[in-house]
Design an enzyme around this catalytic site. Structure first.
Site, PDB file in Angstrom:
ATOM      1  N   LYS A  10      -1.208  -1.969   3.899  1.00  0.00           N
ATOM      2  CA  LYS A  10      -2.462  -1.419   4.408  1.00  0.00           C
ATOM      3  C   LYS A  10      -3.524  -2.501   4.318  1.00  0.00           C
ATOM      4  O   LYS A  10      -3.618  -3.199   3.304  1.00  0.00           O
ATOM      5  CB  LYS A  10      -2.886  -0.202   3.583  1.00  0.00           C
ATOM      6  CG  LYS A  10      -4.239   0.366   3.998  1.00  0.00           C
ATOM      7  CD  LYS A  10      -4.641   1.541   3.121  1.00  0.00           C
ATOM      8  CE  LYS A  10      -6.019   2.053   3.519  1.00  0.00           C
ATOM      9  NZ  LYS A  10      -6.444   3.211   2.689  1.00  0.00           N
ATOM     10  N   SER A 190      -7.394  -9.259   3.468  1.00  0.00           N
ATOM     11  CA  SER A 190      -6.590 -10.395   2.992  1.00  0.00           C
ATOM     12  C   SER A 190      -6.312 -10.334   1.494  1.00  0.00           C
ATOM     13  O   SER A 190      -6.069 -11.358   0.861  1.00  0.00           O
ATOM     14  CB  SER A 190      -7.273 -11.729   3.343  1.00  0.00           C
ATOM     15  OG  SER A 190      -7.521 -11.819   4.733  1.00  0.00           O
ATOM     16  N   ARG A 191      -6.391  -9.136   0.926  1.00  0.00           N
ATOM     17  CA  ARG A 191      -6.158  -8.922  -0.510  1.00  0.00           C
ATOM     18  C   ARG A 191      -7.171  -9.669  -1.387  1.00  0.00           C
ATOM     19  O   ARG A 191      -6.944  -9.873  -2.576  1.00  0.00           O
ATOM     20  CB  ARG A 191      -4.730  -9.327  -0.902  1.00  0.00           C
ATOM     21  CG  ARG A 191      -3.639  -8.482  -0.233  1.00  0.00           C
ATOM     22  CD  ARG A 191      -3.755  -7.023  -0.626  1.00  0.00           C
ATOM     23  NE  ARG A 191      -2.663  -6.195  -0.151  1.00  0.00           N
ATOM     24  CZ  ARG A 191      -2.698  -5.441   0.951  1.00  0.00           C
ATOM     25  NH1 ARG A 191      -3.784  -5.451   1.717  1.00  0.00           N
ATOM     26  NH2 ARG A 191      -1.671  -4.700   1.287  1.00  0.00           N
ATOM     27  N   LEU A 192      -8.286 -10.055  -0.803  1.00  0.00           N
ATOM     28  CA  LEU A 192      -9.354 -10.698  -1.573  1.00  0.00           C
ATOM     29  C   LEU A 192     -10.345  -9.611  -2.009  1.00  0.00           C
ATOM     30  O   LEU A 192     -11.507  -9.579  -1.600  1.00  0.00           O
ATOM     31  CB  LEU A 192     -10.035 -11.786  -0.732  1.00  0.00           C
ATOM     32  CG  LEU A 192      -9.120 -12.924  -0.285  1.00  0.00           C
ATOM     33  CD1 LEU A 192      -9.887 -13.926   0.565  1.00  0.00           C
ATOM     34  CD2 LEU A 192      -8.501 -13.614  -1.511  1.00  0.00           C
TER      35      LEU A 192
END
Length: 212
Positions: A10, A190-192
């Protein structure tokens, strides 16, 4: 199987969390996020995971419902003789986590746990629906029972005994976790992800950013 669980992904991007827009006090930040979750009508915004550790050093988790919060801490109610109650008695350090999936947010809270006062527990107990009050007597929580019929028999017994006015059982009441650390997590692309931690240092809250 047509798909792999490893391929489930996701992308997060509903909001952001930065130091300039967040509150200096974690309780205010928590209140804002909880109220936003309630107003957004996410399912059970008051549900939180409670993590405890037993004397055998095995961690355990379960879902409980927050019933109050203020400068003193986070409150929930349960059976003192349950597994969580026994573990808290042996190790009063615990952790809580809220996960509001639809808002891509989590809140993690750590601290020491204590029982709330008898008057506070009494007041909340008597505000509960009658069947919930009888249930507090009927369920030997976390104990092995032979079947559901045991619970139904206990409920019938205590219902007949107390009628409309069951008193609060001595084995049932509230706990309060006094936070010494909070973390607010906001999903980002971006999982940041954004992670702001508040930790108590010499009586003051220190806010700092953690790497995702």
């Amino acid at each position: 199987m047509t798909s792999s669980i490893a391929d489930l992904r996701k992308s997060y991007g509903r909001a952001e969390l930065n130091e300039d827009a967040s509150h200096a006090a974690p309780l205010q930040q928590f209140d804002q996020w909880l109220q936003e979750a309630i107003h957004a009508e996410v399912p059970e915004p008051n549900a939180m995971t409670l993590a405890t550790v037993g004397s055998d050093m095995r961690p355990s988790t379960r879902i409980v419902l927050i019933k109050g919060y203020d400068e003193r801490g986070i409150v929930w109610y349960t059976n003192y003789d349950s597994r969580k109650g026994r573990e808290i008695a042996g190790n009063p350090c615990a952790a809580l986590q809220f996960h509001w999936v639809e808002m891509e947010r989590m809140v993690r809270i750590e601290g020491a746990v204590e029982k709330v006062g008898a008057e506070e527990s009494d007041a909340y107990f008597h505000s509960r629906p009658l069947d919930s009050r009888i249930g507090a007597w009927a369920s030997p929580q976390s104990q092995v029972i032979s079947g559901r019929s045991v619970l139904l028999a206990h409920a019938a017994r205590y219902g007949a005994q107390f009628l409309l006015h069951p008193p609060r059982p001595a084995h049932w009441g509230g706990y309060r976790l006094r936070p010494d650390q909070w973390e607010f997590w906001q999903g980002r692309r971006s999982r940041l992800h954004d992670r702001l931690r508040y930790r108590l240092d010499a009586g003051e809250w220190v806010r700092e950013r953690l790497a995702p």
